[in-house]
Motif scaffolding. Structure first.
Motif, PDB file in Angstrom:
ATOM      1  N   GLU A  95      -5.863  -7.214   8.671  1.00  0.00           N
ATOM      2  CA  GLU A  95      -4.614  -7.792   8.137  1.00  0.00           C
ATOM      3  C   GLU A  95      -4.392  -7.755   6.661  1.00  0.00           C
ATOM      4  O   GLU A  95      -3.460  -7.685   5.934  1.00  0.00           O
ATOM      5  CB  GLU A  95      -4.331  -9.119   8.806  1.00  0.00           C
ATOM      6  CG  GLU A  95      -3.165  -9.657   8.521  1.00  0.00           C
ATOM      7  CD  GLU A  95      -2.744 -10.858   9.297  1.00  0.00           C
ATOM      8  OE1 GLU A  95      -1.476 -11.345   9.421  1.00  0.00           O
ATOM      9  OE2 GLU A  95      -3.741 -11.642   9.693  1.00  0.00           O
ATOM     10  N   ARG A 134      -1.797   1.333   4.771  1.00  0.00           N
ATOM     11  CA  ARG A 134      -0.472   2.019   4.766  1.00  0.00           C
ATOM     12  C   ARG A 134      -0.309   2.668   3.802  1.00  0.00           C
ATOM     13  O   ARG A 134       0.205   4.206   3.947  1.00  0.00           O
ATOM     14  CB  ARG A 134       0.726   0.919   4.715  1.00  0.00           C
ATOM     15  CG  ARG A 134       1.922   1.563   4.629  1.00  0.00           C
ATOM     16  CD  ARG A 134       3.249   0.640   4.535  1.00  0.00           C
ATOM     17  NE  ARG A 134       3.230  -0.097   5.874  1.00  0.00           N
ATOM     18  CZ  ARG A 134       3.091  -1.587   5.735  1.00  0.00           C
ATOM     19  NH1 ARG A 134       2.850  -2.204   4.724  1.00  0.00           N
ATOM     20  NH2 ARG A 134       3.088  -2.314   6.983  1.00  0.00           N
ATOM     21  N   ALA A 135      -1.187   2.959   2.545  1.00  0.00           N
ATOM     22  CA  ALA A 135      -0.851   4.047   1.516  1.00  0.00           C
ATOM     23  C   ALA A 135      -1.717   5.174   1.998  1.00  0.00           C
ATOM     24  O   ALA A 135      -1.437   6.337   1.689  1.00  0.00           O
ATOM     25  CB  ALA A 135      -1.783   3.646   0.301  1.00  0.00           C
ATOM     26  N   GLU A 187      -0.010  -3.829  12.491  1.00  0.00           N
ATOM     27  CA  GLU A 187       0.570  -4.997  12.626  1.00  0.00           C
ATOM     28  C   GLU A 187      -0.181  -5.889  13.376  1.00  0.00           C
ATOM     29  O   GLU A 187      -1.194  -5.656  14.338  1.00  0.00           O
ATOM     30  CB  GLU A 187       2.159  -5.016  13.027  1.00  0.00           C
ATOM     31  CG  GLU A 187       3.014  -4.369  12.453  1.00  0.00           C
ATOM     32  CD  GLU A 187       4.227  -4.137  13.166  1.00  0.00           C
ATOM     33  OE1 GLU A 187       4.505  -5.182  14.345  1.00  0.00           O
ATOM     34  OE2 GLU A 187       5.061  -3.667  12.809  1.00  0.00           O
ATOM     35  N   THR A 226       1.520   8.881  -1.412  1.00  0.00           N
ATOM     36  CA  THR A 226       0.966   8.319  -0.345  1.00  0.00           C
ATOM     37  C   THR A 226       0.578   9.498   0.655  1.00  0.00           C
ATOM     38  O   THR A 226       1.160  10.585   0.596  1.00  0.00           O
ATOM     39  CB  THR A 226       1.860   7.366   0.391  1.00  0.00           C
ATOM     40  OG1 THR A 226       2.977   8.106   0.708  1.00  0.00           O
ATOM     41  CG2 THR A 226       2.071   6.281  -0.749  1.00  0.00           C
ATOM     42  N   SER A 270       2.459  10.114   7.205  1.00  0.00           N
ATOM     43  CA  SER A 270       1.991   9.489   8.518  1.00  0.00           C
ATOM     44  C   SER A 270       2.724  10.123   9.565  1.00  0.00           C
ATOM     45  O   SER A 270       3.607  10.881   9.519  1.00  0.00           O
ATOM     46  CB  SER A 270       2.097   7.799   8.534  1.00  0.00           C
ATOM     47  OG  SER A 270       3.696   7.762   8.357  1.00  0.00           O
ATOM     48  N   ARG A 273      -5.962  -5.919   4.575  1.00  0.00           N
ATOM     49  CA  ARG A 273      -5.967  -4.628   3.999  1.00  0.00           C
ATOM     50  C   ARG A 273      -4.649  -3.609   4.482  1.00  0.00           C
ATOM     51  O   ARG A 273      -4.604  -2.719   4.226  1.00  0.00           O
ATOM     52  CB  ARG A 273      -7.104  -3.630   4.250  1.00  0.00           C
ATOM     53  CG  ARG A 273      -8.328  -4.591   3.847  1.00  0.00           C
ATOM     54  CD  ARG A 273      -8.596  -4.600   2.079  1.00  0.00           C
ATOM     55  NE  ARG A 273      -9.942  -5.324   1.894  1.00  0.00           N
ATOM     56  CZ  ARG A 273     -10.243  -5.798   0.786  1.00  0.00           C
ATOM     57  NH1 ARG A 273      -9.248  -6.059  -0.209  1.00  0.00           N
ATOM     58  NH2 ARG A 273     -11.378  -6.521   0.478  1.00  0.00           N
ATOM     59  N   ILE A 274      -3.644  -4.288   4.937  1.00  0.00           N
ATOM     60  CA  ILE A 274      -2.584  -3.662   5.641  1.00  0.00           C
ATOM     61  C   ILE A 274      -2.061  -2.876   4.513  1.00  0.00           C
ATOM     62  O   ILE A 274      -1.627  -1.528   4.827  1.00  0.00           O
ATOM     63  CB  ILE A 274      -1.544  -4.625   6.121  1.00  0.00           C
ATOM     64  CG1 ILE A 274      -2.147  -5.029   7.541  1.00  0.00           C
ATOM     65  CG2 ILE A 274      -0.439  -4.036   6.301  1.00  0.00           C
ATOM     66  CD1 ILE A 274      -1.162  -5.778   8.221  1.00  0.00           C
ATOM     67  N   GLU A 275      -1.855  -3.376   3.347  1.00  0.00           N
ATOM     68  CA  GLU A 275      -1.042  -2.500   2.362  1.00  0.00           C
ATOM     69  C   GLU A 275      -1.862  -1.284   1.993  1.00  0.00           C
ATOM     70  O   GLU A 275      -1.246  -0.133   1.710  1.00  0.00           O
ATOM     71  CB  GLU A 275      -0.536  -3.176   1.088  1.00  0.00           C
ATOM     72  CG  GLU A 275       0.434  -4.180   1.500  1.00  0.00           C
ATOM     73  CD  GLU A 275       1.942  -3.684   2.059  1.00  0.00           C
ATOM     74  OE1 GLU A 275       2.161  -2.520   1.544  1.00  0.00           O
ATOM     75  OE2 GLU A 275       2.322  -4.144   2.884  1.00  0.00           O
ATOM     76  N   GLU A 276      -3.305  -1.498   1.561  1.00  0.00           N
ATOM     77  CA  GLU A 276      -4.150  -0.183   1.248  1.00  0.00           C
ATOM     78  C   GLU A 276      -4.008   0.600   2.269  1.00  0.00           C
ATOM     79  O   GLU A 276      -4.228   1.913   2.054  1.00  0.00           O
ATOM     80  CB  GLU A 276      -5.159  -0.898   1.240  1.00  0.00           C
ATOM     81  CG  GLU A 276      -5.534  -1.890  -0.103  1.00  0.00           C
ATOM     82  CD  GLU A 276      -6.956  -2.056  -0.476  1.00  0.00           C
ATOM     83  OE1 GLU A 276      -7.754  -1.851   0.280  1.00  0.00           O
ATOM     84  OE2 GLU A 276      -7.256  -3.563  -1.005  1.00  0.00           O
ATOM     85  N   GLU A 299      -0.342   2.599   9.671  1.00  0.00           N
ATOM     86  CA  GLU A 299       0.507   1.510   9.766  1.00  0.00           C
ATOM     87  C   GLU A 299      -0.109   0.658  10.753  1.00  0.00           C
ATOM     88  O   GLU A 299      -0.036   0.799  12.135  1.00  0.00           O
ATOM     89  CB  GLU A 299       1.945   1.725  10.256  1.00  0.00           C
ATOM     90  CG  GLU A 299       2.417   2.519   8.981  1.00  0.00           C
ATOM     91  CD  GLU A 299       3.963   3.023   9.083  1.00  0.00           C
ATOM     92  OE1 GLU A 299       4.523   2.442  10.103  1.00  0.00           O
ATOM     93  OE2 GLU A 299       4.615   3.892   8.347  1.00  0.00           O
TER      94      GLU A 299
END
Length: 613
Positions: free
Chosen positions: A492, A499-500, A506, A469, A472, A494-497, A504
């Motif tokens: 929202e 975060r990689a 929310e 990753t 950050s 694509r939040i996980e993508e 970050e």
């Protein structure tokens, strides 16, 4: 309503509609027959865009009179010696081309096998009109006149002569590209419009039929996976076109048009080209016959792969590997139009005293600034008096040439590296706080610092992603970014993508996103602009794109916000560090939008500007 058997002439016209849509499709069928006959030279003559005349002459194996008569019957072919249609190796095999064309035009077929006499057959819109001996060298000559002349309902739907001619020429280019071992020539209305010799290499043939400059601005492709072999040539990203008409796909030597090519090329060039620009590619895919179906279209212009994902992945990976090997290459010399913008001095204009006072010259008695030090001018003069020139001569204040504006300089802490040690040379200065000027062994290199650093940041993020990753950096105070509700929904999802990549987010109500951390490589710059642009990028994504392609889009948008901006003053050490990283970074010859990051003005070009050459 009762069922009836259709008359023969109507059956022939229906069959013709499947195969002969326009002059270009008739020409394609005839030339494919010539190729399958083992021709080494194929000459084509057209008149009226192919509507009035199509003539194809080859030096292939020829036909006997009996074979000629059989060839004019429907579903008669020499290209399927067995019933195994899955392993067909020829371009044509349906056996419908000649009878279909003959049913809607005046067709004259002449052929001769080696060691025998020539023979001629004429069919006028489906009716045999004449036959007899013919004088011609070994091979075959097919002449098609007045296509759809007696089918006005079909003829009125043909496009203009110019458009039909363009379609014929495009088809010929594709066939000539597929077979560089064969010589092709095309004449239209008595004018030679295409001529290529046999025995050329594949890159030379592709360049001859697209753009001669392609050879110097392309990479060779040689890739294999699971029995599928991909070859061909692809332009480097900075050598591109405004339309996708210069993209060609050949499957087992057969020119095909397939949406697979468009999607695969787009994926391979992701974030290396602007959305409205397209590369020049010619891809030759060789696959086992059993993994592709060539019998899905009457004109054989489409194929169907048993495993489309494997074929697409092969094209993307092959292109990517070839482009990675290109390193920092770009279109290395400026265009002739750009060179023409240089304005030579001394063209009769002179600097008068008045023009000097109005701003062309510069009057100043400030201290002289040397390299790394500030000291009084060796011959200071008070305001209003003459100033000593660099040669020591004193000139009157009304007619002098004042010292020019002094550029920024830095103390020489270390000996300057030699320009011969590096492909992109060594930094000599910065222009307009945007362009780095470097001296290379073979010329002058100009680098767009923002475009270059944008590419470098993107490649760093890709390497970080490959290793896990992206690091950050948490914001001291979380930042709220207001967007419309669909934009927030897209982010929202694509939040996980994201975060990689170290971003970050929310959800913060229906119309806002909360940013808690950003990629460390980007710093804490314009967070609002970054999130807004990402929302816009996600809106334009095709849902059919793979996860990797979507991540590439995200990485490119982030890299643009984290790169060195135009207008920032760089030190000499920073400029040289940028040049050295460009030399070892893949794709550094173009930014994430496909524009060149550097151009080189060769010594010869500089000499031309000053009339030395």
């Amino acid at each position: 309503m009762s069922i009836r058997r259709l008359p023969e002439h109507l059956v022939n016209r229906i069959a013709a509609g499947e195969v002969v849509e326009r002059p270009g499709s008739a020409l394609k069928e005839l030339v494919e027959n010539a190729i399958d006959a083992g021709a080494t030279r194929i000459a084509v003559k057209l008149a009226g865009g192919g509507i009035e005349l199509i003539e194809v002459i080859d030096d292939g194996c020829g036909m006997t009179p009996a074979e000629m008569a059989l060839a004019l019957e429907r579903h008669a072919t020499s290209k399927l010696p067995t019933d195994d249609i899955e392993h067909v190796a020829t371009l044509g095999f349906r056996g419908e081309a000649l009878p279909s064309i003959a049913s809607v035009a005046l067709l004259t077929l002449e052929s001769r096998v080696r060691g025998a006499e020539g023979w001629s057959l004429t069919v006028d819109n489906g009716v045999r009109a004449a036959e007899g001996p013919a004088a011609l060298p070994p091979g075959t000559r097919v002449r098609v006149e007045a296509l759809f002349g007696r089918v006005p309902a079909r003829r009125k739907f043909l496009r203009s002569t110019r458009a039909e001619y363009a379609a014929c020429l495009d088809g010929m280019k594709r066939l000539a590209m597929a077979r560089p071992d064969i010589a092709f020539s095309v004449e239209h209305d008595g004018r030679r419009v295409l001529s290529v010799q046999g025995g050329e290499s594949r890159p030379a043939r592709v360049a001859a039929l697209t753009d001669r400059a392609l050879q110097e601005n392309s990479v060779a492709i040689d890739f294999e996976r699971e029995g599928l072999v991909l070859g061909g040539v692809a332009s480097i990203p900075t050598f591109n076109r405004g339309v996708a008409d210069h993209q060609y796909l050949f499957v087992n030597g057969r020119p095909v048009k397939d949406r697979l090519l468009v999607g695969a090329v787009r994926g391979a060039y992701a974030e290396m080209l602007a959305r409205d620009r397209h590369p020049v590619v010619a891809l030759f895919l060789d696959v086992p016959p059993e993994v592709v179906d060539v019998n899905v279209h009457p004109a054989k212009t489409e194929v169907r792969f048993r495993d489309p994902a494997l074929a697409r992945g092969l094209i993307v990976s092959g292109l990517r590997r070839a482009l990675d090997a290109a390193g920092h290459r770009s279109v290395q010399r400026p265009s002739e139009a750009a060179l023409g913008l240089w304005q030579p001095g001394g063209g009769g204009a002179s600097l008068s005293p008045s023009s000097l006072e109005e701003g062309v010259g510069w009057r100043d008695s400030r201290p002289f600034v040397g390299l790394g030090e500030t000291q009084p001018h060796p011959n200071p003069s008070p305001e209003g008096e003459g100033l000593r020139s660099y040669s020591g001569a004193v000139r009157d204040s009304g007619t002098f040439f004042a010292p020019p504006p002094l550029a920024r300089a830095e103390p020489a802490r270390h000996e300057a590296p030699l320009a011969t040690d590096f492909p992109l040379g060594v930094a000599r200065g910065q222009v307009a706080k945007t362009y780095i000027v470097a001296e290379a062994q073979d010329g002058l290199v100009l680098v767009d610092q923002h475009a270059a650093h944008e590419r470098l940041v993107l490649e760093r993020m890709r390497r970080a992603m490959a290793g896990g990753t992206v690091p950050s950096q948490a914001l001291l105070l979380a930042e709220v970014v207001e967007l419309d509700e669909p934009g927030c929904d897209r982010l929202e999802a694509r939040i996980e993508e994201l975060r990689a990549f170290g971003l970050e987010l929310e959800r913060f109500g229906p119309r806002a996103m909360l940013v808690r951390a950003v990629p460390a490589a980007l710093g804490t710059g314009d967070v609002h602009g970054l999130v807004t642009d990402l929302a816009d990028e996600l809106a334009s994504f095709d849902e059919a794109l793979s996860l990797k392609e979507r991540l590439d889009h995200v990485a490119a948008t982030m890299a643009c916000h984290g790169s060195v901006r135009a207008g920032r003053i760089l030190s000499v050490a920073e400029m040289n560090a940028l040049l050295r990283e460009m030399e070892v970074t893949p794709h550094s010859g173009q930014c994430n939008h496909g524009r060149p990051t550097w151009v080189k003005l060769a010594h010869g070009d500089i000499e031309k500007l000053f009339g030395r050459k």
